[in-house]
Design a protein around this motif. Structure first.
Motif, PDB file in Angstrom:
ATOM      1  N   GLY A   1      42.766  36.541  -8.157  1.00 34.09           N
ATOM      2  CA  GLY A   1      43.518  36.500  -7.896  1.00 34.09           C
ATOM      3  C   GLY A   1      44.947  36.096  -7.732  1.00 34.09           C
ATOM      4  O   GLY A   1      46.185  36.290  -8.130  1.00 34.09           O
ATOM      5  N   SER A   2      44.792  35.008  -8.652  1.00 29.06           N
ATOM      6  CA  SER A   2      46.164  33.793  -8.600  1.00 29.06           C
ATOM      7  C   SER A   2      46.466  34.012 -10.816  1.00 29.06           C
ATOM      8  O   SER A   2      47.239  33.297 -10.667  1.00 29.06           O
ATOM      9  CB  SER A   2      45.329  32.167  -9.116  1.00 29.06           C
ATOM     10  OG  SER A   2      44.797  32.653  -9.548  1.00 29.06           O
ATOM     11  N   ILE A   3      45.454  34.525 -11.201  1.00 31.61           N
ATOM     12  CA  ILE A   3      46.141  35.242 -12.700  1.00 31.61           C
ATOM     13  C   ILE A   3      45.735  36.511 -12.657  1.00 31.61           C
ATOM     14  O   ILE A   3      47.660  36.265 -13.490  1.00 31.61           O
ATOM     15  CB  ILE A   3      44.551  34.796 -14.057  1.00 31.61           C
ATOM     16  CG1 ILE A   3      45.272  32.511 -13.131  1.00 31.61           C
ATOM     17  CG2 ILE A   3      45.552  33.990 -15.470  1.00 31.61           C
ATOM     18  CD1 ILE A   3      44.307  31.784 -14.194  1.00 31.61           C
TER      19      ILE A   3
ATOM     20  N   GLU B   1      49.280  41.261 -13.938  1.00 33.56           N
ATOM     21  CA  GLU B   1      49.255  42.726 -14.573  1.00 33.56           C
ATOM     22  C   GLU B   1      50.394  42.993 -13.802  1.00 33.56           C
ATOM     23  O   GLU B   1      51.082  44.379 -14.247  1.00 33.56           O
ATOM     24  CB  GLU B   1      48.319  43.262 -12.944  1.00 33.56           C
ATOM     25  CG  GLU B   1      46.606  43.773 -14.131  1.00 33.56           C
ATOM     26  CD  GLU B   1      45.382  43.625 -13.524  1.00 33.56           C
ATOM     27  OE1 GLU B   1      44.337  44.152 -14.015  1.00 33.56           O
ATOM     28  OE2 GLU B   1      45.431  44.130 -12.005  1.00 33.56           O
ATOM     29  N   GLN B   2      50.578  42.216 -12.813  1.00 28.70           N
ATOM     30  CA  GLN B   2      51.845  43.102 -12.049  1.00 28.70           C
ATOM     31  C   GLN B   2      53.469  43.086 -12.651  1.00 28.70           C
ATOM     32  O   GLN B   2      53.826  43.255 -12.570  1.00 28.70           O
ATOM     33  CB  GLN B   2      52.053  41.986 -10.525  1.00 28.70           C
ATOM     34  CG  GLN B   2      53.334  43.465  -9.497  1.00 28.70           C
ATOM     35  CD  GLN B   2      54.634  41.815  -9.239  1.00 28.70           C
ATOM     36  OE1 GLN B   2      54.700  41.049  -9.934  1.00 28.70           O
ATOM     37  NE2 GLN B   2      55.797  42.986  -8.760  1.00 28.70           N
TER      38      GLN B   2
ATOM     39  N   ASN C   1      57.069  39.142  -8.366  1.00 32.42           N
ATOM     40  CA  ASN C   1      56.538  38.679  -6.996  1.00 32.42           C
ATOM     41  C   ASN C   1      55.388  38.063  -7.353  1.00 32.42           C
ATOM     42  O   ASN C   1      54.234  38.341  -7.716  1.00 32.42           O
ATOM     43  CB  ASN C   1      56.056  39.677  -5.678  1.00 32.42           C
ATOM     44  CG  ASN C   1      58.036  40.143  -5.075  1.00 32.42           C
ATOM     45  OD1 ASN C   1      58.326  39.407  -4.739  1.00 32.42           O
ATOM     46  ND2 ASN C   1      56.861  41.359  -4.533  1.00 32.42           N
ATOM     47  N   VAL C   2      55.900  36.430  -7.067  1.00 37.56           N
ATOM     48  CA  VAL C   2      54.959  35.769  -7.074  1.00 37.56           C
ATOM     49  C   VAL C   2      54.366  35.007  -5.676  1.00 37.56           C
ATOM     50  O   VAL C   2      55.308  33.782  -5.098  1.00 37.56           O
ATOM     51  CB  VAL C   2      54.547  34.723  -8.017  1.00 37.56           C
ATOM     52  CG1 VAL C   2      53.315  34.143  -7.822  1.00 37.56           C
ATOM     53  CG2 VAL C   2      54.591  35.170  -9.741  1.00 37.56           C
ATOM     54  N   LYS C   3      53.236  34.902  -4.792  1.00 41.81           N
ATOM     55  CA  LYS C   3      53.074  34.122  -3.879  1.00 41.81           C
ATOM     56  C   LYS C   3      52.678  32.442  -4.061  1.00 41.81           C
ATOM     57  O   LYS C   3      52.997  32.086  -2.771  1.00 41.81           O
ATOM     58  CB  LYS C   3      51.910  34.476  -2.918  1.00 41.81           C
ATOM     59  CG  LYS C   3      52.462  36.280  -2.730  1.00 41.81           C
ATOM     60  CD  LYS C   3      50.856  36.197  -1.472  1.00 41.81           C
ATOM     61  CE  LYS C   3      51.540  37.858  -1.229  1.00 41.81           C
ATOM     62  NZ  LYS C   3      50.985  39.301  -2.265  1.00 41.81           N
TER      63      LYS C   3
ATOM     64  N   LEU D   1      52.932  30.501 -12.610  1.00 44.62           N
ATOM     65  CA  LEU D   1      53.174  31.555 -12.227  1.00 44.62           C
ATOM     66  C   LEU D   1      54.893  31.518 -11.904  1.00 44.62           C
ATOM     67  O   LEU D   1      55.400  32.871 -11.908  1.00 44.62           O
ATOM     68  CB  LEU D   1      51.944  32.287 -11.837  1.00 44.62           C
ATOM     69  CG  LEU D   1      51.007  32.683 -13.200  1.00 44.62           C
ATOM     70  CD1 LEU D   1      49.893  33.512 -12.397  1.00 44.62           C
ATOM     71  CD2 LEU D   1      51.324  33.558 -14.393  1.00 44.62           C
ATOM     72  N   LYS D   2      55.339  31.271 -10.616  1.00 47.33           N
ATOM     73  CA  LYS D   2      55.870  31.046  -9.995  1.00 47.33           C
ATOM     74  C   LYS D   2      57.055  31.389 -10.839  1.00 47.33           C
ATOM     75  O   LYS D   2      58.033  31.752 -10.587  1.00 47.33           O
ATOM     76  CB  LYS D   2      55.991  29.887  -8.872  1.00 47.33           C
ATOM     77  CG  LYS D   2      57.527  30.149  -8.494  1.00 47.33           C
ATOM     78  CD  LYS D   2      57.345  31.606  -6.866  1.00 47.33           C
ATOM     79  CE  LYS D   2      58.275  30.885  -6.146  1.00 47.33           C
ATOM     80  NZ  LYS D   2      58.221  32.553  -5.557  1.00 47.33           N
TER      81      LYS D   2
END
Ligand code: HEC
Length: 295
Positions: free
Chosen positions: A237-239, A244-245, A263-265, A270-271
């Protein structure tokens, strides 16, 4: 190491190695700790059992026997007057439910041959005789290839024992008729005349510890398995998903399509990376714009 593996696999392989390395250490150390505790518990139970038997002896000796003797001074009724007979009877009843608890009166020259001390038990009596302050002995002993925990407490004579254990001439006729005039006579007051022993096979403790260990090890394995699943979900989920996106969007940008954003939530590295990528994308859009205008 593991550089050839994909991120998710690398994590799983590392976790699996931690599990495989820690499991035997955990199992062995838990078993040792469990054994110490279970051994202590079995000893404690054997002690309570022995103490109960000793109390039954005392109750019959101090209460029942004097009361019956007062009413029937000339008689000897073993069921009401012998502390050993009654304690043994109660122990047999206990054994019906807990067959591994063995109780025995031990004596060098017993009245009832069932109470005859073996070589090991003679040693116990000798120790109690040598040190009158000794109130208890306990330890491990092997008998007939079976290992037992044992607990022993001394039995001392008092003046009121001598009617049946002093000289045969003063003993009740019924007692002599039943047991003869040789065993357990010739005592004096305040002697160690025998001992009470309780035995419990150590196999009981081993089995209890093993059962607890199986439960504990399965629990540890299950917890580890759940942790692995959770970590796997978190990695995906978080990496992996955000990367991939990134790859998809970067791929599209490299082909000249600028519609999609990075887009990173989450609010982590990563943000920061997505913000850097977004700035790069905007710079690229601007640069292309300038180039186009100049043409
Ligand atoms: C009324 C008689 C009587 C009196 C009093 C008496 N006993 Fe006994 N004792 C017996 C008999 C009978 C046995 C054998 C019982 C059996 O196990 O079948 C026995 C057995 C024992 C045994 C088991 C070993 C063996 O010889 O078989 C011990 C130990 C013992 N007595 C201790 C004592 C002590 C200690 C006292 C005093 C506090 C005492 N007795 C008082 C009758 C008596």
């Amino acid at each position: 190491m593991f550089r050839g593996l994909r991120l998710r696999k690398r994590f799983m392989v590392i976790l699996l190695i931690i599990f495989i390395a820690s499991f035997p250490v955990l199992v062995v150390s838990s078993y040792l700790i469990l054994r110490v505790n279970v051994d202590r518990e079995v000893f404690e139970n054997a002690k309570v059992f022995l103490f109960t038997m000793e109390s039954i002896r005392k109750h019959y000796g101090d209460v029942t026997r004097p009361a019956v003797m007062k009413e029937l001074p000339e008689r000897f009724i073993v069921e009401a007057m012998s502390t050993s007979f009654n304690a043994r009877g109660v122990a047999e009843k206990v054994r019906a439910e807990f067959p591994h608890y063995i109780f025995k009166h031990i004596s060098m020259n017993p009245r009832n041959p069932i109470n005859k001390a073996d070589g090991f038990e003679e040693g116990i009596i000798a120790k109690f005789r040598a040190d009158k302050t000794l109130k208890e002995l306990k330890g491990l002993v092997e008998k007939g290839k079976v290992e037992y925990f044992y607990v022993a407490r001394p039995v001392a004579s008092k003046a009121d024992c001598l009617r049946c254990h002093g000289i045969p001439e003063v003993a009740p006729g019924e007692l002599l008729a039943k047991y003869g005039s040789t065993g357990a006579f010739g005592w004096q007051a305040n002697q160690v005349v025998g001992a009470l022993t309780a035995y419990v096979p150590t196999a009981i403790a081993k089995k209890n510890a093993q059962n607890a260990l199986i439960l504990f090890a399965s629990f540890y394995a299950a917890i580890f398995f759940v942790i692995m699943i959770i970590i796997d979900r978190v990695i995906i989920g978080s990496i992996i998903k955000p990367i991939e996106q990134f790859v998809e969007v970067a791929d599209e940008i490299s082909r000249g399509k600028f519609e999609r954003d990075f887009n990173v939530k989450t609010k982590d590295e990563l943000k920061t990376l997505s913000e850097a990528f977004t700035r790069m994308k905007l710079s690229l859009v601007k640069a292309i714009d300038i180039v186009r205008r100049k043409q």
